[in-house]
Design a protein around this motif. Structure first.
Motif: not given
Length: 218
Positions: A25, A116-117, A120, A140-141, A164, A198-200, A203
């Motif tokens: 990413q 992320h996820s 994270g 993040f999350s 989150v 649960h998305t970007d 961020r």
């Protein structure tokens, strides 16, 4: 994946760096960050995008294993200490290589790790376990609920910013859990909760503002 800022000069003073889980990413977030560098919101910085799962494997791949989870979640793949191996790879091989090749700073306060996820969870653990390498973390999350205590004792303490969504209950609980444990232990930690799943989106909403606290522009 490596991002270098406009006017990058390896002979210049050491650059601050973001180590980013799920490094594929990098081009997307580099676009956001470069815009902020050009407007003076952020100082020039380097992104070290860490490939995850099968994307980062050069040896033979076992298709029955979730390699991303094995790399990012402690204890998720007991047949092999993959998490510990991956952490050592990042701290003992990637980071020194980035210092040499891309003139990033060796000062932990000038290094941030984000993800992320499951990424994270990696970001949390990288800074929590190795504050001598990463002085900041933006988890993040984060997934993987179930921490009962903080079991590592270090002289240094990284600083944390958790983001989150209230509509991702599993990850919401995980972020709250980690944040509470850190605060109880005396860490600097902040938790921001957004009306998101649960998305970007999280961020995208806060990354530049948070980076501005860590690496403000001139």
């Amino acid at each position: 994946e490596i991002y270098t800022p406009p006017g990058f000069d390896p002979a210049a003073a050491p650059y601050p760096a973001i180590f980013m889980a799920d490094g594929s990413q990098t081009p997307y977030f580099a676009y956001l960050i470069e815009t902020a560098i050009q407007t003076g919101e952020l100082e020039p910085l380097v992104i070290i995008g860490l490939m995850s799962g099968e994307r980062g494997i050069v040896e033979e791949i076992d298709p029955t294993v979730d390699w991303r989870s094995a790399d990012y979640l402690p204890g998720s793949y007991e047949a092999e200490p993959r998490f510990e191996q991956h952490m050592r790879f990042v701290t003992d091989e990637v980071a020194p290589w980035a210092v040499e090749q891309y003139a990033i700073s060796e000062d932990p306060a000038r290094r941030l790790v984000m993800g992320h996820s499951n990424g994270g969870v990696f970001a949390f653990n990288a800074s929590y376990r190795r504050p001598d390498q990463f002085g900041w973390a933006f988890p993040f999350s984060p997934g993987w609920v179930g921490m009962d205590t903080l079991d590592f004792e270090t002289e240094e303490q990284a600083r944390f910013r958790f983001g989150v969504g209230r509509y991702e209950p599993y990850f919401y609980d995980s972020a709250q859990n980690r944040h509470a444990l850190l605060v109880e232990r005396g860490y600097e930690s902040e938790l921001a909760v957004f009306s998101a799943g649960h998305t970007d989106d999280i961020r995208n909403a806060v990354l530049i503002d948070w980076l501005g606290e860590v690496f403000p522009g001139p």
